[in-house]
Design an enzyme around this catalytic site. Structure first.
Site, PDB file in Angstrom:
ATOM      1  N   HIS A 146       0.835  -1.202   0.000  1.00 28.88           N
ATOM      2  CA  HIS A 146       0.000   0.000   0.000  1.00 28.88           C
ATOM      3  C   HIS A 146       0.870   1.253   0.000  1.00 28.88           C
ATOM      4  O   HIS A 146       0.675   2.176  -0.789  1.00 28.88           O
ATOM      5  CB  HIS A 146      -0.914  -0.022   1.233  1.00 28.88           C
ATOM      6  N   CYS A 161      -0.282  -5.307 -16.076  1.00 30.39           N
ATOM      7  CA  CYS A 161      -0.499  -4.215 -15.119  1.00 30.39           C
ATOM      8  C   CYS A 161       0.201  -4.492 -13.801  1.00 30.39           C
ATOM      9  O   CYS A 161       0.018  -3.776 -12.834  1.00 30.39           O
ATOM     10  CB  CYS A 161      -1.984  -3.956 -14.926  1.00 30.39           C
TER      11      CYS A 161
HETATM   12  C1  PEP Z   1      -0.652  -8.211  -9.837  1.00 31.49           C
HETATM   13  O1  PEP Z   1      -0.893  -9.214  -9.168  1.00 31.49           O
HETATM   14  O2  PEP Z   1       0.345  -8.082 -10.571  1.00 31.49           O
HETATM   15  C2  PEP Z   1      -1.572  -7.049  -9.780  1.00 31.49           C
HETATM   16  C3  PEP Z   1      -1.432  -6.032 -10.599  1.00 31.49           C
HETATM   17  O3  PEP Z   1      -2.552  -7.078  -8.818  1.00 31.49           O
HETATM   18  P1  PEP Z   1      -2.287  -6.738  -7.268  1.00 31.49           P
HETATM   19  O4  PEP Z   1      -0.893  -6.210  -7.142  1.00 31.49           O
HETATM   20  O5  PEP Z   1      -3.313  -5.723  -6.896  1.00 31.49           O
HETATM   21  O6  PEP Z   1      -2.493  -8.080  -6.641  1.00 31.49           O
END
Ligand code: PEP
Ligand code: MG
Length: 768
Positions: free
Chosen positions: A410, A720
């Site tokens: 976070h 992402c």
């Molecule tokens: C990931 O797992 O790469 C992602 C973008 O989702 P999060 O970091 O929110 O789990």
């Protein structure tokens, strides 16, 4: 007179005809090739609402609390109805039709031209209507629809949010000869950062909307105006084009195969465009940003605005960008430009540099339960870990240090998005640092030193590294988007010039209510919960409109929910990362999940057709089909909306064929989780952090297979996860044919350059 011809209008007529029409009038007066048009003046709109006596009711109707979505929807409907169902006075009708006949009885384009001078034009103009292909019979109705577009939900909400009085905004309407462009684009008559005599053109097939909205990557041409040499030609892979639909709407079409990578402009056309551009620049005596079209071999000028990005110091933005890009990893963002005179002592604390920048401030140790008010402007927050309720304090802070967390925690995500330098995972910072002492934090190197530094930076050098000095981003065939996790970062993210949002995490919006979803609904009701999501997403969708925003449904592990009010009812899990999160939780709690889906429905109703829906942590096609059925239950038509899933489990990567067949429009690699699950390395466990490698051949092999299969099924692919900010990953994915890349906000510029470099290498290889 209710109407004026363009040659009767000049720049001084802004109040009567709106910004768009005034500038067209000015260009026409200068003898430039503008398609002919007349303007239904703002006075005509004003006298229409006054003469028919609907004005009072109209403004009373929209005097509402626009955060109340129900009230907003009702107000917009009633206000538009008032305008559309009230007859136009006969004299106005006759004048309009007479002007139409004089232009030559051909279908026209009808566009609104708003008149409030101090409104930020780009964003406001986006809320207005344009109708193409309008016949004589439909003219009056379309003009009224332009007037009514002052009262869409988005427009009312926007004015309320930004403190503009509804009755201070008038609207004029431009009725213009249609230019059924065969090719169109934009041109910077001089270099947009240096102001030097270098013109830059972007061009695509069909109507200009595709270029202006960013739906297509256009060809790019760079011309030295002094010598007339065309210095650079970059031919893009142009997948879509805008054309006139039968009902007058602009529709997107696939570009015929043989024209996709064909060069749009010939040398001769480029020179003709430059000549027109030079005349516009001479007329205004300042460099211009021009929209143009070519129709039946004639060049037309559709719009012109001054370029506002020229760096008066004469330093080129490109040069700055190059100097700033990090050879060893876009991951680390952009270096703090200023040279520093160090007065600080040797390193005391080190961790992971997670948001770039070097700053000095006073330490404020913040305990999770502590009162955040003690954090003042310019302080350095030191905490075990940050939580969503700390965001307001994080915004005030100069820097952030946490004991725990990695690049995807976070604290790391939020600080990057806020542009606040941060060091995370510093282990014992809360013990080693003392409240009130002054320290210097380096968010690049991941260090905290005792003492202050006196920066010798100029204002320019310390400018926000994500700000784009040049509107000409490197033209890339692969889209470069941006990740957003907190709505507060929306404007900053949009200013990067990214092609859209590749991941909007909704968990921060929900966790920041400090209540679990079920407790929130219990206390405040379903409507309030939906509104909470709508409001958070809306600010991002608005900032990016019409660029697409990929919104992910809830994906927070149960340990994060357990810290909230109502958390005692959440499961206590031995390993939350492998537990009750993402789509698993959503399918297990269809009631709560449907409230999220209803928020999407509501956003579509509000006009945010740029919102896309993304499902997290799916295992296989069955997860997706079950979620799809729930989408349909709340009225979302999966055929009509863009939706897709994250590929972040090896199972989903290996089931990609069935996933494509389930009807998704896109998949996006969540490499944080995909790496964690493929390598069996907990992404938050410092003991095995050195084993966490998104570039591991096993992870890359899964991604390669997914991209190959998706290409066969015409499903677009994206990334992402945090690794989207790493140059080696960008290289690999562009090579493999990924559709888009969505890095962190601070890495967008570097990734754009990296993508361009790889694409040019591939082009060169293909012709050698
Ligand atoms: C990931 O797992 O790469 C992602 C973008 O989702 P999060 O970091 O929110 O789990
Ligand atoms: Mg994930």
């Amino acid at each position: 007179m209710p109407t004026l011809w363009l040659d009767e209008i000049g720049a001084d007529d802004l109040e009567r005809v709106g910004g768009k029409a005034a500038s067209l009038g000015e260009l026409t007066g200068a003898g430039l090739p503008v398609p002919s048009a007349f303007v239904v003046t703002a006075d005509t709109y004003r006298s229409f609402i006054e003469a028919t006596e609907i004005d009072e009711e109209l403004f009373e109707t929209v005097d509402i609390d626009s955060d109340d979505s129900q009230a907003l929807a009702e107000a917009a409907e009633r206000a538009q109805e008032l305008i559309l169902e009230t007859d136009t006075p006969p004299s106005v009708r006759e004048d309009l039709l007479a002007a139409y006949d004089e232009m030559g009885d051909e279908d026209v384009a009808v566009r609104s031209s708003a008149t409030a001078e101090d409104l930020p034009d780009a964003s406001f103009a986006g809320q207005q209507e344009t109708y193409l292909n309008v016949s004589r019979a439909d003219l009056l109705q379309r003009v009224k629809e332009c007037w009514a577009s002052l009262f869409t939900q988005r427009a009312i909400y926007y004015r309320n949010e930004n403190g503009f009085a509804h009755d201070a905004v008038d609207i004029a309407v431009v009725v213009q000869q249609m230019v059924d462009a065969e090719k169109s684009g934009v041109m910077f008559t001089s270099h947009p950062s240096t102001g030097g005599p270098t013109a830059i053109l972007e061009a695509a097939w069909g109507l200009g909307e595709a270029v202006v909205s960013g739906a297509v990557s256009p060809d790019n041409y760079v011309v030295d105006r002094e010598t007339g040499t065309i210095e650079e030609v970059t031919v893009a892979d142009k997948k879509v084009m805008c054309v006139r639909g039968e009902d007058g709407e602009t529709i997107e079409r696939a570009v015929p195969e043989d024209k996709r990578d064909e060069r749009v402009l010939s040398d001769e056309e480029i020179h003709r465009l430059i000549e027109v551009g030079e005349r516009v620049e001479d007329h205004y005596d300042t460099p211009q940003d021009v929209e143009w079209a070519i129709y039946e071999d004639e060049v037309y000028l559709l719009q012109s605005r001054p370029i506002t990005t020229i760096d008066e110091s004469g330093e080129s933005a490109d040069a700055t960008a190059d100097a700033e890009s990090q050879p060893d990893g876009a991951d680390s963002g952009v270096a703090d430009g200023g040279s520093m005179q160090s007065q600080s002592e040797p390193v005391r604390i080190s961790g992971i540099g997670s948001a770039p920048g070097r700053v000095t401030g006073v330490v404020r140790i913040v305990d999770k339960l502590d009162n955040l008010d003690k954090v003042e402007d310019g302080d350095i927050i030191v905490a075990e870990m940050t939580t969503p309720d700390m965001v307001p304090a994080m915004k005030r802070a100069n820097g952030i240090v946490t004991d725990e967390g990695g690049m995807t925690s976070h604290a790391a995500i939020v600080s990057r998005e806020l542009g606040v330098p941060a060091v995370v995972g510093a282990e014992d910072a809360t013990e080693k640092l003392r409240d009130g002492e002054t320290v210097t934090l380096d968010g690049e190197r991941g260090t905290v030193e005792k003492g202050a530094e006196v920066p010798e930076t100029t204002e320019e050098e310390t400018a926000d590294p994500v700000e784009q000095h040049s509107p000409v981003k490197p033209m890339t065939g692969t889209e470069v988007k941006v990740n957003v996790s907190i709505p507060e970062a929306a404007e900053r993210a949009a200013a990067t010039g990214a092609d859209g949002v590749g991941l909007l995490r909704t968990e921060h919006m929900i966790l920041s209510t400090d209540k679990t979803p079920s407790r929130y609904v219990e206390d405040h009701g379903e409507r309030a919960y939906i509104d909470e999501i709508v409001d958070g997403v809306r600010s991002v969708a608005e900032a990016f409109y019409p660029r697409p925003v990929r919104v992910r449904t809830l994906d927070a592990p149960s340990d994060e929910f357990r810290q909230l009010e109502g958390g005692e009812d959440e499961p206590s899990e031995h390993n939350p990362m492998l537990g009750y999160r993402g789509i698993r939780r959503s399918l297990d709690r269809p009631g709560e999940f449907k409230l999220e889906l209803r928020a999407f429905e509501r956003l579509y109703d509000l006009g945010y057709d740029n919102v896309e829906l993304m499902l997290p942590l799916v295992t296989d096609a069955e997860d997706i089909l079950r979620a799809k059925a729930l989408m349909q239950e709340v009225g979302i038509d999966p055929e009509k909306r863009d939706w897709g899933v994250m590929v972040e489990t090896p199972a989903s990567a290996l089931s990609i064929e069935e996933i494509c067949e389930a009807g998704v429009d896109f998949v996006s690699f969540g490499t944080n989780d995909l790496t964690q699950y493929t390598l069996a390395v907990d992404r938050n466990n410092g003991n095995v952090a050195d084993r966490f490698d998104e570039l591991h051949p096993a992870v890359l092999e899964l991604m390669s297979q997914v991209i190959g299969t998706c290409r066969e099924h015409d499903v677009s692919t994206s990334i992402c996860g945090q690794a989207a900010s790493k140059p080696q990953m960008v290289n690999f994915l562009v090579d493999e044919g990924v559709t888009s890349i969505s890095p962190n906000i601070d890495a967008v510029r570097d990734v754009q350059h990296e993508v361009k470099r790889v694409e040019q290498r591939l082009l060169l290889e293909s012709i050698r």
